[in-house]
Design an enzyme around this catalytic site. Structure first.
Site, PDB file in Angstrom:
ATOM      1  CB  CYS A 132      -4.332  56.025  -6.296  1.00 28.63           C
ATOM      2  SG  CYS A 132      -5.184  57.372  -7.138  1.00 28.63           S
TER       3      CYS A 132
ATOM      4  CG  ASN B  35      -4.183  62.207  -6.467  1.00 25.50           C
ATOM      5  OD1 ASN B  35      -3.484  61.351  -6.992  1.00 25.50           O
ATOM      6  ND2 ASN B  35      -5.357  61.915  -5.927  1.00 25.50           N
TER       7      ASN B  35
ATOM      8  CG  HIS C 170      -2.503  57.784  -3.248  1.00 23.47           C
ATOM      9  ND1 HIS C 170      -1.858  58.375  -4.319  1.00 23.47           N
ATOM     10  CD2 HIS C 170      -3.823  58.105  -3.369  1.00 23.47           C
ATOM     11  CE1 HIS C 170      -2.759  59.007  -5.059  1.00 23.47           C
ATOM     12  NE2 HIS C 170      -3.941  58.861  -4.515  1.00 23.47           N
TER      13      HIS C 170
END
Length: 343
Positions: A122, A299, A268
């Site tokens: 990420c 996500n 993020h």
């Protein structure tokens, strides 16, 4: 002894264009609830996620990347032939070699651009952005295409109550080019490998080569499960909330600005509670626009920051020239934060 000629690049680098691609299929929480014992209210309260996008077989890592990149190149106002390097961050391209970046570079029409993949979870977009900045200032490329792309639906265990609702698919891309003034700040990045077990792949690929499946995880019907991403939710949450706010502040300090100078915060998109906690810890003023793209995108790991950036600019919530703090963090555990001027 021969003297090596010094490199000559641009004095600074900046993001010139951004593009995104979200798969056409929108998956509401109700679909996730078909395989886990939970509720829509629980998923929303724990993560903020209402829907996510899942890719079709045709929406491959390469195909999504090409769509997002085409938009970024057009927004940057350059021809693809001027791209000198293509950097792709992904953990869900399942061919070990060659790098998917080479296919993307060719199909976009670059002139034999350098092309490679990176695996930084990420934080991958931040890692790629830092590499791009270095190439431009060093002079090895005039323009660099940075792509964050994932098909995390391929790595999701739909029977895992802790993660089944989290992940989505998509691609985000930016073109980084020369600038006469600083527009990408110093990067604060690093890793904490002692915490690598908190987010990981359930089974290494080589376990399937051995032939003994007796210790491999099985689904509810007794079939061997495909490898998936698993995590220790509470440990990751605590680390992200307490440690990443410190990293974000360090990035602000390195850029020489304060929270009051910010226009936009693009973290993020891991969990809306993490985002809200970071906003509170950093004491961001009310005028700062905060990306919460996770609500409808989920996500998407390396794709989450450029996708959120693209949406903020498209909706007018952010505008060209705004000062934004971006921070990515995830499996490794790894992290990267910097301050940028939006394209």
């Amino acid at each position: 002894m021969a003297k090596i000629k010094p490199s000559k690049g641009a004095p600074y680098a900046r993001i010139l264009g951004v593009g995104g691609y979200r798969p056409t299929r929108i998956v509401p929480n109700e679909v996730i609830l078909e395989t886990i014992d939970s509720s829509d209210e629980w998923i929303r309260s724990r993560s903020g996620i209402e829907t996510r996008h899942w890719a079709s077989p045709e929406e491959t890592v390469a195909a999504m990347s090409i769509e997002a990149s085409g938009k970024a190149i057009a927004n940057a106002g350059i021809d693809a032939s001027r791209i000198g390097a293509v950097v792709v961050s992904t953990v869900s391209h399942f061919s070990q070699t060659p790098a998917v970046a080479t296919e993307i570079a060719d199909k976009l029409g670059t002139d034999k651009a350098a092309a490679f993949d990176i695996s930084a979870g990420c934080a991958g977009f931040g890692y790629g952005l830092t590499l791009a900045k270095g190439m431009i200032v060093e002079g090895s490329a005039e323009y660099v295409l940075v792509i964050g792309v994932e098909r995390l639906s391929d790595l999701t265990d739909l029977e895992d109550r802790a993660t089944a609702f989290l992940f989505g698919d998509g691609a985000g891309a930016v073109v980084v080019g020369p600038s006469r003034e600083p527009a990408i700040g110093p990067t604060v990045w690093g890793s904490e490998g002692d915490k690598s077990e908190t987010i990981k792949q359930t089974v290494p690929w080589d376990r399937f080569r051995i032939g003994d499946v007796s210790e491999l995880p099985l689904d509810s019907e007794g079939n061997v499960k495909f490898p998936a991403i698993t995590q220790e939710g509470q440990a990751v949450f605590r680390w992200a909330v307490f440690e990443m706010a410190k990293v974000a502040q360090q990035a602000l300090d390195a850029a020489g600005i304060s929270p009051d100078d910010l226009d936009v915060f693009i973290p993020h998109q891991a969990n809306v509670r993490i985002i809200d906690s970071m906003v509170k810890t950093l004491k961001l003023p009310e005028h700062v626009t905060v990306a919460r793209d996770i609500r409808t995108t989920g996500n998407t790991s390396a794709a989450s920051i450029p996708l959120a950036m693209e949406r903020l600019l498209a909706t007018g919530e952010a505008k060209s020239g705004d000062t934004a703090l971006v921070i990515g963090f995830g499996a490794g555990l790894v992290y990267a934060a910097t301050v940028v001027t939006l394209p």
